[in-house]
Design a protein around this motif. Structure first.
Motif, PDB file in Angstrom:
ATOM      1  N   ARG A  92      20.627 -24.558 -10.217  1.00 40.53           N
ATOM      2  CA  ARG A  92      19.319 -25.178 -10.378  1.00 40.53           C
ATOM      3  C   ARG A  92      18.732 -25.551  -9.027  1.00 40.53           C
ATOM      4  NH1 ARG A  92      22.454 -26.784 -14.664  1.00 40.53           N
ATOM      5  NH2 ARG A  92      21.536 -26.416 -16.736  1.00 40.53           N
ATOM      6  N   GLY A 130      15.038 -27.404  -8.006  1.00 40.30           N
ATOM      7  CA  GLY A 130      13.719 -27.911  -8.373  1.00 40.30           C
ATOM      8  C   GLY A 130      13.367 -27.550  -9.801  1.00 40.30           C
ATOM      9  N   ASP A 131      12.233 -26.866  -9.980  1.00 33.68           N
ATOM     10  CA  ASP A 131      11.792 -26.449 -11.312  1.00 33.68           C
ATOM     11  C   ASP A 131      12.526 -25.215 -11.812  1.00 33.68           C
ATOM     12  OD1 ASP A 131       9.921 -28.491 -11.405  1.00 33.68           O
ATOM     13  OD2 ASP A 131       8.310 -27.257 -10.588  1.00 33.68           O
ATOM     14  N   TRP A 132      13.388 -24.647 -10.971  1.00 31.13           N
ATOM     15  CA  TRP A 132      14.004 -23.361 -11.290  1.00 31.13           C
ATOM     16  C   TRP A 132      15.438 -23.514 -11.777  1.00 31.13           C
ATOM     17  CZ3 TRP A 132      11.203 -18.948 -11.291  1.00 31.13           C
ATOM     18  CH2 TRP A 132       9.978 -18.971 -10.615  1.00 31.13           C
ATOM     19  N   GLU A 133      15.805 -22.618 -12.673  1.00 29.66           N
ATOM     20  CA  GLU A 133      17.186 -22.479 -13.123  1.00 29.66           C
ATOM     21  C   GLU A 133      17.514 -20.991 -13.115  1.00 29.66           C
ATOM     22  OE1 GLU A 133      19.759 -22.956 -17.227  1.00 29.66           O
ATOM     23  OE2 GLU A 133      18.278 -24.502 -16.742  1.00 29.66           O
ATOM     24  N   TYR A 168      14.540 -18.963 -14.833  1.00 22.67           N
ATOM     25  CA  TYR A 168      13.685 -19.788 -15.686  1.00 22.67           C
ATOM     26  C   TYR A 168      12.918 -20.770 -14.805  1.00 22.67           C
ATOM     27  CZ  TYR A 168      16.940 -18.147 -19.276  1.00 22.67           C
ATOM     28  OH  TYR A 168      17.717 -17.370 -20.105  1.00 22.67           O
ATOM     29  N   LYS A 169      11.673 -20.990 -15.143  1.00 19.59           N
ATOM     30  CA  LYS A 169      10.854 -21.983 -14.445  1.00 19.59           C
ATOM     31  C   LYS A 169      10.376 -23.025 -15.450  1.00 19.59           C
ATOM     32  CE  LYS A 169       6.981 -22.603 -11.265  1.00 19.59           C
ATOM     33  NZ  LYS A 169       5.855 -21.940 -10.539  1.00 19.59           N
ATOM     34  N   LYS A 170      10.764 -24.266 -15.205  1.00 18.69           N
ATOM     35  CA  LYS A 170      10.441 -25.373 -16.116  1.00 18.69           C
ATOM     36  C   LYS A 170      10.883 -25.045 -17.544  1.00 18.69           C
ATOM     37  CE  LYS A 170       6.564 -27.094 -13.366  1.00 18.69           C
ATOM     38  NZ  LYS A 170       5.113 -27.430 -13.340  1.00 18.69           N
ATOM     39  N   GLY A 171      12.036 -24.391 -17.656  1.00 20.63           N
ATOM     40  CA  GLY A 171      12.600 -24.086 -18.968  1.00 20.63           C
ATOM     41  C   GLY A 171      12.081 -22.825 -19.615  1.00 20.63           C
ATOM     42  N   LYS A 172      11.075 -22.189 -19.018  1.00 20.11           N
ATOM     43  CA  LYS A 172      10.502 -20.974 -19.584  1.00 20.11           C
ATOM     44  C   LYS A 172      11.013 -19.758 -18.819  1.00 20.11           C
ATOM     45  CE  LYS A 172       6.126 -18.651 -20.588  1.00 20.11           C
ATOM     46  NZ  LYS A 172       4.629 -18.700 -20.484  1.00 20.11           N
ATOM     47  N   TRP A 217      11.281 -16.640 -16.773  1.00 17.45           N
ATOM     48  CA  TRP A 217      10.399 -16.051 -15.756  1.00 17.45           C
ATOM     49  C   TRP A 217      10.787 -14.613 -15.454  1.00 17.45           C
ATOM     50  CZ3 TRP A 217      10.584 -14.361 -10.534  1.00 17.45           C
ATOM     51  CH2 TRP A 217       9.352 -14.354  -9.859  1.00 17.45           C
ATOM     52  N   GLU A 255      15.383 -18.977  -6.968  1.00 19.38           N
ATOM     53  CA  GLU A 255      13.958 -19.260  -7.107  1.00 19.38           C
ATOM     54  C   GLU A 255      13.171 -17.962  -7.158  1.00 19.38           C
ATOM     55  OE1 GLU A 255      12.652 -21.659  -3.880  1.00 19.38           O
ATOM     56  OE2 GLU A 255      13.856 -23.395  -4.421  1.00 19.38           O
TER      57      GLU A 255
END
Length: 215
Positions: A23, A25-28, A41-45, A47, A82
């Motif tokens: 993880r 920041g906003d990325w996973e 994934y970005k903010k759970g969505k 990508w 990222e």
């Protein structure tokens, strides 16, 4: 695979072990055992769902082919955990170069050259058909078309100047039928185009002809 492809365009092998989660920041990201992201994934969505990836020499950047969060075929530039830039693209890939400056070049079977950077993405249409020969490096791209009788057309792009160029090379079809395949290689700082009659023609990376016999 040539030396340049090994250094700058090495495909990653499919993961053999369960990917680890990283993880940032906003990325996973799900990272395979070779350090390449396979899902982002970005903010759970979702990508990116990566099908294949190429790494830069230091493995700081990756170029992927796969599917974006809307299930569209795409190419994407990422770091390990990222996403950087994603662009829809459904063409077959001929060659890929990824640099440690975070720039990716993708040459496709349809004769298009795509460029992805952190700032933007771009496309240049070089040929209407699949290249008969090509060479892609961090400095230039050259594609060769042998579709006209006794005429080879070479089109290229210098990444240093950003300029596109074209050269026509004429040859005589060998009477004995012992023709060779068209090829594009690099020798020192020159592009070398070999035509069916066996002639070798030297060009600079900006497309200027070079007569080495008189140099």
């Amino acid at each position: 695979m040539g030396l340049i492809s090994k250094l700058f365009g090495k495909p990653e092998h499919p993961q053999k072990k369960k990917p680890k989660t990283v993880r940032s920041g906003d990325w996973e990201a799900l990272i395979n055992e070779e350090g390449a992201p396979v899902m982002l994934y970005k903010k759970g969505k979702e990508w990116l769902d990566s099908s294949e990836a190429w790494a830069s020499p230091s493995r700081a950047f990756f170029l992927h082919i796969g599917y974006d969060g809307n299930a569209n075929e795409c190419i994407a530039l990422t770091r390990q955990a990222e996403g950087i830039r994603c662009r829809q693209m459904d063409e077959g890939v001929e060659s890929v170069v990824v640099t440690d400056a975070g720039i990716a070049y993708v040459l496709t079977e349809e004769g298009n050259l795509y460029t992805l950077t952190p700032e933007k993405s771009g496309q240049r249409h070089l040929l209407d058909d699949r290249p008969d020969a090509f060479i892609l490096t961090p400095v230039f791209c050259a594609v060769v078309s042998d579709v006209e009788p006794e005429l080879v057309i070479v089109k290229g792009v210098s990444f240093l100047t950003g300029k596109t160029w074209q050269r026509k090379i004429r040859y005589s079809w060998p009477e004995n039928g012992n023709n060779v395949s068209v090829s594009a290689t690099q020798e020192c700082e020159y592009i070398v185009i070999t035509v069916p009659d066996g002639g070798r023609h030297f060009l600079t990376t900006e497309g200027s002809p070079v007569n080495l016999q008189n140099s």
